[in-house]
Design an enzyme around this catalytic site. Structure first.
Site, PDB file in Angstrom:
ATOM      1  N   GLU A 101    -116.094  14.852  60.742  1.00  0.00           N
ATOM      2  CA  GLU A 101    -116.635  16.114  61.256  1.00  0.00           C
ATOM      3  C   GLU A 101    -115.598  17.229  61.130  1.00  0.00           C
ATOM      4  O   GLU A 101    -115.915  18.359  60.726  1.00  0.00           O
ATOM      5  CB  GLU A 101    -117.047  15.938  62.714  1.00  0.00           C
ATOM      6  CG  GLU A 101    -117.529  17.211  63.390  1.00  0.00           C
ATOM      7  CD  GLU A 101    -117.382  17.138  64.899  1.00  0.00           C
ATOM      8  OE1 GLU A 101    -117.292  18.216  65.524  1.00  0.00           O
ATOM      9  OE2 GLU A 101    -117.335  16.018  65.447  1.00  0.00           O
ATOM     10  N   ASP A 139    -116.294  20.444  58.820  1.00  0.00           N
ATOM     11  CA  ASP A 139    -116.279  21.784  59.409  1.00  0.00           C
ATOM     12  C   ASP A 139    -115.425  22.725  58.559  1.00  0.00           C
ATOM     13  O   ASP A 139    -115.808  23.872  58.299  1.00  0.00           O
ATOM     14  CB  ASP A 139    -115.741  21.715  60.835  1.00  0.00           C
ATOM     15  CG  ASP A 139    -115.558  23.091  61.449  1.00  0.00           C
ATOM     16  OD1 ASP A 139    -116.571  23.732  61.771  1.00  0.00           O
ATOM     17  OD2 ASP A 139    -114.400  23.530  61.599  1.00  0.00           O
ATOM     18  N   ASP A 178    -122.823  17.767  64.580  1.00  0.00           N
ATOM     19  CA  ASP A 178    -121.597  17.022  64.251  1.00  0.00           C
ATOM     20  C   ASP A 178    -121.830  16.060  63.085  1.00  0.00           C
ATOM     21  O   ASP A 178    -120.973  15.912  62.204  1.00  0.00           O
ATOM     22  CB  ASP A 178    -121.110  16.237  65.473  1.00  0.00           C
ATOM     23  CG  ASP A 178    -120.557  17.139  66.566  1.00  0.00           C
ATOM     24  OD1 ASP A 178    -120.372  18.344  66.305  1.00  0.00           O
ATOM     25  OD2 ASP A 178    -120.322  16.635  67.685  1.00  0.00           O
ATOM     26  N   GLU A 228    -121.903  17.972  59.787  1.00  0.00           N
ATOM     27  CA  GLU A 228    -120.552  18.300  59.329  1.00  0.00           C
ATOM     28  C   GLU A 228    -119.824  17.053  58.832  1.00  0.00           C
ATOM     29  O   GLU A 228    -119.093  17.109  57.830  1.00  0.00           O
ATOM     30  CB  GLU A 228    -119.759  18.964  60.449  1.00  0.00           C
ATOM     31  CG  GLU A 228    -120.210  20.383  60.754  1.00  0.00           C
ATOM     32  CD  GLU A 228    -119.371  21.043  61.822  1.00  0.00           C
ATOM     33  OE1 GLU A 228    -119.169  22.262  61.734  1.00  0.00           O
ATOM     34  OE2 GLU A 228    -118.922  20.339  62.756  1.00  0.00           O
TER      35      GLU A 228
END
Length: 232
Positions: free
Chosen positions: A47, A51, A120, A123
């Site tokens: 994640e 991101d 989450d 990502e």
């Protein structure tokens, strides 16, 4: 994970070489904690990576797409696109909600529909895709899944309609845009202005406000909401 692999292959032409990495991307911490003896990896590190690459690619897209937008406006738009609720929506669009591995408690409490968990996982998937393929493949996926909604205006929070109207009208070259006061009513300390916006001498929108600037914004908003077809 076979169903997930089928979805990825059929809808996005994505085939993971590292199936374990893909599985990790969809493993929530609650599932890993309930199976500690198996030493299962969860998706938090992926994640983190996803991101970062998402921020980069969306920033690049916005920078090239809107050459006249100031940094502040670009940052606000990016924040709308990559916020939790938006990413959860993209995850649902991709059917990712069906494949997340959750602990029993998290499942019972509605975790599968929770925006935080879905965002989450989305990502984390991007992070896994980056590691398994490359940034070009992540970009291809983002442009297939996310960018169409961005270009449809789903994340625009327009506050400066004058600038927005100008950008819309001048996509193919300079166009003469002018604002003029139609009327002023009320006492000097509490006036109301009626303004119209003209393109090449043609009135395309009208607005009212307690200052000329506010009235001009309302006129531009009126023109934008009518659509470009009525402006030319």
């Amino acid at each position: 994970m076979k169903e997930l692999q089928t979805v990825l292959k059929n809808h996005f032409e994505i085939e993971f070489a590292d199936k374990k990495l893909l599985e990790t991307a969809f493993t929530h911490t609650s599932y890993a904690n309930e199976h500690r003896l198996l030493k299962i990896s969860h998706n938090e590190r992926l994640e983190f990576l996803g991101d970062a690459v998402l921020q980069l690619l969306i920033s690049e897209y916005l920078y090239k797409k809107y050459p006249k937008k100031p940094e502040g406006d670009l940052s606000k738009l990016r924040a709308m696109i990559v916020r939790e609720e938006s990413l959860a929506g993209f995850a649902r669009d991709c059917q990712f909600d069906q494949f997340i591995k959750l602990g029993k408690g998290e499942e019972k409490s509605g975790g599968r529909n929770r925006d935080t968990i879905l965002g989450d996982a989305f990502e984390a998937f991007l992070g896994a895709l980056l590691l398994d393929k490359d940034v070009a493949k992540v970009k291809e996926f983002i442009y297939q899944v996310m960018i169409p909604k961005v270009e449809a205006g789903e994340f625009e929070m327009i506050t400066d309609y004058k600038t927005h109207l100008q950008e819309l009208l001048q996509v193919n070259g300079d166009v003469a845009i002018r604002y003029q006061v139609i009327s002023e009513t009320g006492p000097a300390h509490d006036k109301v202005f009626d303004v119209e916006v003209l393109v090449e001498g043609k009135s395309i929108g009208q607005g009212q406000g307690r200052s000329k600037k506010l009235a001009e914004q309302e006129a531009a908003k009126n023109a934008v909401e009518k659509g470009l077809d009525s402006c030319i």
